[in-house]
Design a protein around this motif. Sequence first.
Motif, PDB file in Angstrom:
ATOM      1  N   ALA A  97       0.641  -1.215  -0.090  1.00 12.59           N
ATOM      2  CA  ALA A  97       0.026   0.010   0.106  1.00 12.59           C
ATOM      3  C   ALA A  97       0.858   1.223   0.003  1.00 12.59           C
TER       4      ALA A  97
ATOM      5  N   GLN B  83       1.061   2.802  -3.423  1.00  8.65           N
ATOM      6  CA  GLN B  83      -0.125   3.276  -3.774  1.00  8.65           C
ATOM      7  C   GLN B  83      -0.289   4.753  -3.663  1.00  8.65           C
ATOM      8  N   LYS B  84      -0.772   5.272  -4.823  1.00  6.07           N
ATOM      9  CA  LYS B  84      -0.844   6.924  -4.839  1.00  6.07           C
ATOM     10  C   LYS B  84      -1.711   7.377  -3.697  1.00  6.07           C
ATOM     11  N   GLU B  85      -3.091   6.752  -3.397  1.00 10.32           N
ATOM     12  CA  GLU B  85      -3.840   7.125  -2.284  1.00 10.32           C
ATOM     13  C   GLU B  85      -3.151   6.992  -0.781  1.00 10.32           C
ATOM     14  N   TYR B  86      -2.057   6.271  -0.935  1.00 15.40           N
ATOM     15  CA  TYR B  86      -1.587   6.261   0.465  1.00 15.40           C
ATOM     16  C   TYR B  86       0.057   6.759   0.489  1.00 15.40           C
TER      17      TYR B  86
ATOM     18  N   ASP C 145      -3.433  -4.763   4.541  1.00 16.03           N
ATOM     19  CA  ASP C 145      -2.294  -5.334   3.704  1.00 16.03           C
ATOM     20  C   ASP C 145      -2.090  -6.690   3.559  1.00 16.03           C
TER      21      ASP C 145
ATOM     22  N   MET D   7       4.985   1.176  -9.194  1.00 18.27           N
ATOM     23  CA  MET D   7       4.615   1.797  -7.983  1.00 18.27           C
ATOM     24  C   MET D   7       4.911   3.205  -7.943  1.00 18.27           C
ATOM     25  N   TRP D   8       3.997   3.976  -6.985  1.00 23.90           N
ATOM     26  CA  TRP D   8       4.229   5.381  -6.964  1.00 23.90           C
ATOM     27  C   TRP D   8       5.231   5.646  -5.542  1.00 23.90           C
TER      28      TRP D   8
END
Length: 284
Positions: free
Chosen positions: A163, A166-169, A189, A251-252
């Motif tokens: 996570a 992920q861009k939101e996290y 997770d 991945m971000w």
Amino acid sequence: MNQFAWWTIENKTHSEIIEVLNSHKDSRPWVNYFINESPMSPGNLNSVCRIGYVPFNHCPQNRFYYLDQSRFIETVAAGGICTVINWNATLDDLPEGWQESVQRAYSESINNKEKPNTVVALLAFTLSRYRKRGFSGKVISKMCLYGKEKGYDYCIIPTLPPAQFQKEYIDTPVSELAKIKREDGSYLDYWLRLHTQKGAEVLSTSERSHRFIYSVKDFSEHASSYTIKKSGEYIVALDKDKSLGQNGKNMWQKIYVNIEKDIVQFDWACIWVKYDLQKLEFSL
């Protein structure tokens, strides 16, 4: 004949293991998958971009390969890497993360002052065609069984929560990621769900389990296609081929850039979990 079998390479350094793998290239072509990684990629456990003294080449390791022998040419389905340290079972004595675990394993192996009592799992992987068959759990059980047979007390794992990429996290501290649960009460997770279902305890977190520093040129060539023009903080996709290892997806990543010093820096966080090897039972 059973379809799957374990191949264990025990108590050797990375360099020695590469020699073993090379000696099997004719009979086991799949070993080439593990000896040809770019030295610049973050996914390479021996990446030259892992900042700090990380003697992965020289720390003692055990490797476990789960082999599919049903195919015309044997192939690897899953596997894992672990090392060993002495740990007094307190949070204060817990390594900061993956990199410090490797440093400590190497230091203890050459000083011979403390007898190891703890397995540290450094990597578990499953090839894409074998996923969703429970093989990751088998690899963890194999490492725990190894430790139990050796009389060790614990297996600890600096898990890399997906996570965080992920861009939101991207701005969520790993200490908060470690608390997020789904509606059914299980961890969001994947790795925490797997480990806790197998009896592991969530211990702690580290924001700097891995630290990487690149030149701007190397980062653009080996990690991301994002065009860097000036210093500052950026959120970018790590999208270069193999940049994230064999199991990598896009991945971000939050990065820090200093054009004047020609550096691109970023960290990967971990969540520590612990298996009590003397209390838990494991099966393959």
